[in-house]
Design a protein around this motif. Structure first.
Motif, PDB file in Angstrom:
ATOM      1  N   ILE A   1       1.592   0.773   4.759  1.00 47.78           N
ATOM      2  CA  ILE A   1       0.688   1.799   4.478  1.00 47.78           C
ATOM      3  C   ILE A   1       1.413   3.174   4.188  1.00 47.78           C
ATOM      4  CG2 ILE A   1      -1.314   3.161   5.108  1.00 47.78           C
ATOM      5  CD1 ILE A   1      -2.092   0.454   5.094  1.00 47.78           C
ATOM      6  N   LEU A   2       1.172   3.824   3.174  1.00 45.81           N
ATOM      7  CA  LEU A   2       1.910   4.968   2.639  1.00 45.81           C
ATOM      8  C   LEU A   2       1.133   6.240   2.720  1.00 45.81           C
ATOM      9  CD1 LEU A   2       3.636   3.476  -0.637  1.00 45.81           C
ATOM     10  CD2 LEU A   2       4.577   3.629   1.570  1.00 45.81           C
TER      11      LEU A   2
ATOM     12  N   HIS B   1      -2.431   5.056   0.751  1.00 45.38           N
ATOM     13  CA  HIS B   1      -2.109   4.192  -0.253  1.00 45.38           C
ATOM     14  C   HIS B   1      -2.056   2.611   0.630  1.00 45.38           C
ATOM     15  CE1 HIS B   1      -0.903   1.789  -3.659  1.00 45.38           C
ATOM     16  NE2 HIS B   1       0.187   1.508  -3.100  1.00 45.38           N
ATOM     17  N   ALA B   2      -2.484   1.590  -0.402  1.00 46.36           N
ATOM     18  CA  ALA B   2      -2.380   0.215   0.057  1.00 46.36           C
ATOM     19  C   ALA B   2      -3.445  -0.034   1.101  1.00 46.36           C
ATOM     20  CB  ALA B   2      -0.940  -0.008   0.647  1.00 46.36           C
TER      21      ALA B   2
ATOM     22  N   GLU C   1       4.333   3.285   6.955  1.00 52.54           N
ATOM     23  CA  GLU C   1       4.027   2.481   8.298  1.00 52.54           C
ATOM     24  C   GLU C   1       3.909   1.240   7.993  1.00 52.54           C
ATOM     25  OE1 GLU C   1       4.736   3.725  11.372  1.00 52.54           O
ATOM     26  OE2 GLU C   1       4.544   6.109  11.042  1.00 52.54           O
ATOM     27  N   LEU C   2       4.653   0.421   8.658  1.00 59.48           N
ATOM     28  CA  LEU C   2       4.261  -1.335   8.570  1.00 59.48           C
ATOM     29  C   LEU C   2       3.357  -1.631   9.649  1.00 59.48           C
ATOM     30  CD1 LEU C   2       5.169  -3.583   6.907  1.00 59.48           C
ATOM     31  CD2 LEU C   2       7.072  -4.242   8.722  1.00 59.48           C
ATOM     32  N   VAL C   3       2.110  -2.173   8.816  1.00 58.75           N
ATOM     33  CA  VAL C   3       1.082  -2.675   9.993  1.00 58.75           C
ATOM     34  C   VAL C   3       1.031  -4.087  10.008  1.00 58.75           C
ATOM     35  CG1 VAL C   3      -1.294  -2.886  10.276  1.00 58.75           C
ATOM     36  CG2 VAL C   3      -0.230  -0.546   9.494  1.00 58.75           C
ATOM     37  N   ALA C   4       1.296  -4.789  11.058  1.00 61.74           N
ATOM     38  CA  ALA C   4       1.532  -6.200  11.263  1.00 61.74           C
ATOM     39  C   ALA C   4       0.298  -6.926  10.928  1.00 61.74           C
ATOM     40  CB  ALA C   4       1.725  -6.653  12.642  1.00 61.74           C
TER      41      ALA C   4
END
Lengths: 98, 241
Positions: B232-233, B170-171, B139-142
């Motif tokens: 976020i993985l 992760h991340a 997921e891409l978190v802005a």
């Protein structure tokens, strides 16, 4: 599954299923270690047409900071090209194929 | 490719390849709690030949403000992983669990059954006997850049988890922001760290007050809260444990 392949664990649980788009094996292209005050620029000719993704792996850093420290992956002519601007501290990134 | 093996999933994404330098990560174990540090930090250690990547399993109670602060090689194969854990100190609540993955460090399978893939230099890049990392969600978190006088509220979740047994993330890097409130001749400066939280299947960015002290802020009131875009993985630890 009707096509592709599966890998199962000894207990029968599915470890990987190539037909399931919700389950993806992570493939790392590289772990980048960027020294303090140095940037990084690299084109990845082996991965023309593929999407690359960068994530931080060692802490307080982000892949797209809004404070002037630039990180960008562009695809000129389909060639993934990574540019990381110089940063104050040594940082580490995971570059992977999506 | 002129030789070797490539596989693609149904979305035409590369599933694995023998083409160097691509490699897969494999589960190497759970990092061991080492020490608490200045109230808000917790150190863990793990042994790994290669630099590990970290997936953090959050206590699912909504009270967390947890994130990865740093990873340091202490010499040899020993790595220290320092987490921000703003809700643990004095609370008696559960600590997060730190799971680690790394690239393969040998060419020997862990059992006689399974599949190994080697690159052109005869180094193993995938070994199904050693629990290769498989993502369950990405997921891409802005990012955000806020001039608000108060930290951005926890608000809505950044994303909802798909169904899985034991998620780990992760991340989850930490970040911070500063808030200055007016006063003459002195103002008050407060530093807020942000971490991440898991509550009822929602994944949140969460801010926590780290320190507050006097500083010459004049009569100006302002705040700067900045966070970069992050992907976020998520993996399901039930696949490995």
């Amino acid at each position: 599954m009707t096509y592709g392949f599966q890998i199962k664990r000894a207990n029968g649980a599915i470890q990987f299923d190539s037909s399931d788009v919700d389950i993806q094996m992570i493939l790392a292209v590289d772990i980048l270690s960027i020294a303090a005050n140095q940037g990084y620029s690299q084109s990845y000719l082996d991965f023309v047409g593929r999407q690359l993704q960068l994530t931080p792996i060692s802490g307080a850093e982000t892949t797209s900071p809004p404070d002037g420290e630039s990180v960008a992956i562009t695809y000129p002519g389909g060639i993934p090209t990574l540019n990381i601007g110089a940063r104050a501290y040594e940082q580490h990134f995971l570059l992977m194929v999506l | 490719m002129s030789y070797g093996l490539e596989a693609f999933d149904a979305a035409n994404r590369l599933a694995f390849t023998t083409k160097a330098p691509v490699f897969a990560f494999h589960y190497i174990g759970q990092a061991t709690y080492s020490a608490d540090f200045q109230n808000f930090w917790t150190d863990y250690t793990i042994s790994s030949v290669h630099r590990p990547i970290v997936f953090v399993a959050f206590p699912n109670d909504g009270g967390a403000c947890i994130g990865l602060h740093s990873m340091t090689n202490l010499g040899g194969n020993t790595w220290r992983i320092r987490l921000l854990d703003m809700r643990f100190s004095g609370s008696g609540r559960a600590r997060p669990t730190v799971h680690c993955f790394a690239r393969l460090s040998n060419n020997t399978p862990a059992s006689p059954y399974g599949m190994m893939v080697f690159d052109a230099s005869h180094n193993a890049v995938l070994d199904t006997t050693r629990n290769p990392l498989v993502l369950s969600q990405s997921e891409l978190v802005a990012g955000l850049s806020s001039g608000s006088l108060t930290p951005p509220d926890i608000g809505a979740p950044k994303f909802m988890l798909k169904s899985m047994t034991s998620p780990a993330f992760h991340a989850v890097s930490v970040g911070f922001g500063d808030r200055y409130t007016g006063g003459t001749p002195f103002g008050n400066r407060s530093r807020y760290y942000y971490g991440w939280a898991l509550s009822s299947g929602g994944f949140y960015r969460q801010w926590g007050l780290f320190e507050s002290g006097l500083e010459d802020g004049g009569a100006i009131s302002f705040a700067i809260f900045i966070a970069g875009e992050q992907r976020i993985l998520v993996t399901d630890m039930a696949r490995y444990l």
